[in-house]
Scaffold this active site. Structure first.
Site, PDB file in Angstrom:
ATOM      1  N   TYR A   1      41.117  39.382 -22.041  1.00 38.96           N
ATOM      2  CA  TYR A   1      40.865  39.438 -20.593  1.00 38.96           C
ATOM      3  C   TYR A   1      41.611  40.635 -19.984  1.00 38.96           C
ATOM      4  O   TYR A   1      41.163  41.240 -19.018  1.00 38.96           O
ATOM      5  CB  TYR A   1      41.270  38.112 -19.931  1.00 38.96           C
ATOM      6  CG  TYR A   1      40.594  37.889 -18.593  1.00 38.96           C
ATOM      7  CD1 TYR A   1      39.203  37.787 -18.506  1.00 38.96           C
ATOM      8  CD2 TYR A   1      41.330  37.780 -17.419  1.00 38.96           C
ATOM      9  CE1 TYR A   1      38.582  37.587 -17.283  1.00 38.96           C
ATOM     10  CE2 TYR A   1      40.709  37.577 -16.199  1.00 38.96           C
ATOM     11  CZ  TYR A   1      39.334  37.483 -16.137  1.00 38.96           C
ATOM     12  OH  TYR A   1      38.714  37.283 -14.929  1.00 38.96           O
ATOM     13  N   LYS A  52      42.895  40.181 -11.367  1.00 36.78           N
ATOM     14  CA  LYS A  52      42.789  38.854 -10.742  1.00 36.78           C
ATOM     15  C   LYS A  52      44.140  38.435 -10.139  1.00 36.78           C
ATOM     16  O   LYS A  52      44.176  37.749  -9.119  1.00 36.78           O
ATOM     17  CB  LYS A  52      42.323  37.808 -11.767  1.00 36.78           C
ATOM     18  CG  LYS A  52      40.878  37.976 -12.223  1.00 36.78           C
ATOM     19  CD  LYS A  52      39.883  37.955 -11.097  1.00 36.78           C
ATOM     20  CE  LYS A  52      38.451  37.878 -11.595  1.00 36.78           C
ATOM     21  NZ  LYS A  52      37.462  38.136 -10.533  1.00 36.78           N
ATOM     22  N   ASP A  76      27.403  48.787  -2.374  1.00 40.95           N
ATOM     23  CA  ASP A  76      28.387  49.018  -3.435  1.00 40.95           C
ATOM     24  C   ASP A  76      29.748  48.925  -2.744  1.00 40.95           C
ATOM     25  O   ASP A  76      30.058  49.744  -1.868  1.00 40.95           O
ATOM     26  CB  ASP A  76      28.150  50.411  -4.041  1.00 40.95           C
ATOM     27  CG  ASP A  76      29.164  50.737  -5.129  1.00 40.95           C
ATOM     28  OD1 ASP A  76      30.286  50.191  -5.101  1.00 40.95           O
ATOM     29  OD2 ASP A  76      28.837  51.566  -5.998  1.00 40.95           O
TER      30      ASP A  76
HETATM   31  P1  NAP Z   1      28.008  38.484 -12.643  1.00 41.49           P
HETATM   32  O1  NAP Z   1      26.785  37.699 -12.452  1.00 41.49           O
HETATM   33  O2  NAP Z   1      27.935  39.652 -13.570  1.00 41.49           O
HETATM   34  O3  NAP Z   1      28.547  38.943 -11.207  1.00 41.49           O
HETATM   35  C1  NAP Z   1      29.384  40.052 -11.012  1.00 41.49           C
HETATM   36  C2  NAP Z   1      28.827  40.805  -9.850  1.00 41.49           C
HETATM   37  O4  NAP Z   1      29.686  41.884  -9.453  1.00 41.49           O
HETATM   38  C3  NAP Z   1      27.451  41.439 -10.153  1.00 41.49           C
HETATM   39  O5  NAP Z   1      26.544  41.066  -9.155  1.00 41.49           O
HETATM   40  C4  NAP Z   1      27.760  42.937 -10.079  1.00 41.49           C
HETATM   41  O6  NAP Z   1      26.648  43.705  -9.681  1.00 41.49           O
HETATM   42  C5  NAP Z   1      28.824  42.914  -9.007  1.00 41.49           C
HETATM   43  N1  NAP Z   1      29.496  44.207  -8.870  1.00 41.49           N
HETATM   44  C6  NAP Z   1      30.201  44.894  -9.796  1.00 41.49           C
HETATM   45  N2  NAP Z   1      30.627  46.054  -9.278  1.00 41.49           N
HETATM   46  C7  NAP Z   1      30.183  46.098  -7.980  1.00 41.49           C
HETATM   47  C8  NAP Z   1      30.298  47.042  -6.932  1.00 41.49           C
HETATM   48  N3  NAP Z   1      30.962  48.200  -7.078  1.00 41.49           N
HETATM   49  N4  NAP Z   1      29.721  46.731  -5.724  1.00 41.49           N
HETATM   50  C9  NAP Z   1      29.045  45.585  -5.550  1.00 41.49           C
HETATM   51  N5  NAP Z   1      28.890  44.659  -6.529  1.00 41.49           N
HETATM   52  C10 NAP Z   1      29.454  44.917  -7.729  1.00 41.49           C
HETATM   53  O7  NAP Z   1      29.196  37.584 -13.228  1.00 41.49           O
HETATM   54  P2  NAP Z   1      29.957  36.304 -12.633  1.00 41.49           P
HETATM   55  O8  NAP Z   1      30.622  35.692 -13.797  1.00 41.49           O
HETATM   56  O9  NAP Z   1      29.058  35.521 -11.774  1.00 41.49           O
HETATM   57  O10 NAP Z   1      31.116  36.976 -11.772  1.00 41.49           O
HETATM   58  C11 NAP Z   1      31.326  36.695 -10.393  1.00 41.49           C
HETATM   59  C12 NAP Z   1      32.826  36.547 -10.126  1.00 41.49           C
HETATM   60  O11 NAP Z   1      33.288  35.354 -10.752  1.00 41.49           O
HETATM   61  C13 NAP Z   1      33.669  37.688 -10.691  1.00 41.49           C
HETATM   62  O12 NAP Z   1      34.720  37.974  -9.783  1.00 41.49           O
HETATM   63  C14 NAP Z   1      34.231  37.062 -11.946  1.00 41.49           C
HETATM   64  O13 NAP Z   1      35.441  37.673 -12.368  1.00 41.49           O
HETATM   65  C15 NAP Z   1      34.461  35.662 -11.451  1.00 41.49           C
HETATM   66  N6  NAP Z   1      34.677  34.648 -12.485  1.00 41.49           N
HETATM   67  C16 NAP Z   1      33.802  34.506 -13.486  1.00 41.49           C
HETATM   68  C17 NAP Z   1      34.036  33.562 -14.476  1.00 41.49           C
HETATM   69  C18 NAP Z   1      33.092  33.410 -15.644  1.00 41.49           C
HETATM   70  O14 NAP Z   1      33.506  32.858 -16.672  1.00 41.49           O
HETATM   71  N7  NAP Z   1      31.867  33.831 -15.544  1.00 41.49           N
HETATM   72  C19 NAP Z   1      35.173  32.738 -14.416  1.00 41.49           C
HETATM   73  C20 NAP Z   1      36.050  32.897 -13.351  1.00 41.49           C
HETATM   74  C21 NAP Z   1      35.801  33.867 -12.390  1.00 41.49           C
HETATM   75  P3  NAP Z   1      25.827  44.526 -10.833  1.00 41.49           P
HETATM   76  O15 NAP Z   1      25.386  43.548 -11.847  1.00 41.49           O
HETATM   77  O16 NAP Z   1      24.726  45.168 -10.064  1.00 41.49           O
HETATM   78  O17 NAP Z   1      26.814  45.517 -11.401  1.00 41.49           O
END
Ligand code: NAP
Length: 256
Positions: free
Chosen positions: A156, A163, A65
């Protein structure tokens, strides 16, 4: 043809399920010959991440975490004993309270603001500080950001502020760690349907709107994000640091 990440070891934080951008990145790193180590946040995700790790051929799965300094220390001590060194670290982590991604930004609570910034921005600083000693031969740190850092994207909200801070952290960390050969960059991905993205109110409308207006007339494929992550971790990216690279089918160039 030789693989782009042969002989490199990568730590990937942020795989929650097979839709996670981190899962696509870890898969592309394996395809290019890297040894991959994954982390999971809590026991809730442990089994899923272990199964995905097995599917990918990940070397190790470790609990971490990123808000817990002790867990970061434990992660680094485990990595020191097992992997020895790291060449790439992917920070693919964000969190904000659901209510802060649906009501007007002006109503963001103090605690909601602090939580979003702590998990989604400060954690990059904490992770970079923890892993830097394992990158004594140089390396690449990568984080994931979104256009909401610099433009107002409906709902957002506080995540856009987080971000913006994350992108600034990327530049300051690149400056601090550059003399040691460690590069720090961010990929600004177009919207992708993941568990985190589903927390944003009306996210499917964003996907439809982007696909209609973006120069490539489609949404971003996680594999495209992953391939840019390969480039940044590989020697091909050796001159790139402190940057935000857009992988968004071109959406960010558009005005009216
Ligand atoms: P995701 O699969 O939900 O990934 C987010 C991850 O963050 C999950 O594995 C979550 O773990 C983890 N997390 C949250 N709190 C945490 C903590 N305290 N310690 C360790 N891990 C933690 O969604 P994703 O879209 O792939 O997101 C990944 C990144 O890409 C994020 O920074 C997001 O903002 C960025 N992003 C996403 C998009 C989009 O449209 N999807 C676009 C641009 C950027 P748990 O599930 O166990 O909580």
């Amino acid at each position: 043809m030789s693989k782009l990440l042969e002989g490199k070891t990568a730590l990937v934080l942020g795989v929650a399920n097979r839709w996670s951008l981190a899962f696509a990145i870890a898969g592309a790193y394996r395809r290019e010959g890297a040894r991959v180590i994954l982390t999971y946040q809590s026991d809730r995700q442990r089994q899923t991440v272990e199964e995905l790790g097995e599917e990918l051929g990940a070397e190790r799965i470790i609990a971490c975490d990123v808000t817990q300094e002790q867990e970061l220390e434990q992660l680094v001590s485990t990595l020191k004993k097992t992997a020895g060194k790291l060449d790439a670290v992917v920070h693919s982590i964000a969190f904000a309270n659901r209510e802060d991604l649906s009501r007007p930004f002006v109503e963001t609570s103090r605690s909601g603001y602090q939580l979003a910034l702590e998990v989604s921005s400060y954690s990059l600083v904490a992770v970079a500080r923890a892993v830097a000693p394992l990158m004594s031969e140089g390396g690449a740190i990568l984080t994931l950001t979104y256009l909401g850092a610099t433009r107002v994207i409906t709902n957002y909200n506080v995540m856009g502020v987080a971000k913006a801070a994350l992108e600034a952290c990327t530049r300051y960390l690149a400056s601090d760690l550059g003399p040691g050969g460690v590069r720090v960059n961010a990929i600004s991905a177009g919207p992708v349907k993941t568990a985190s993205a589903r927390g944003i109110k009306d996210f499917s409308k964003v996907l439809d709107g982007v696909a209609a207006k973006t120069p490539l007339r489609r949404n971003t494929d996680p594999e495209e994000v992953a391939d840019t992550a390969v480039f940044l971790a590989s020697d091909l990216g050796r001159g790139v640091t402190g940057n935000v690279i857009f992988v968004d089918a071109g959406f960010q160039i558009m005005g009216l």
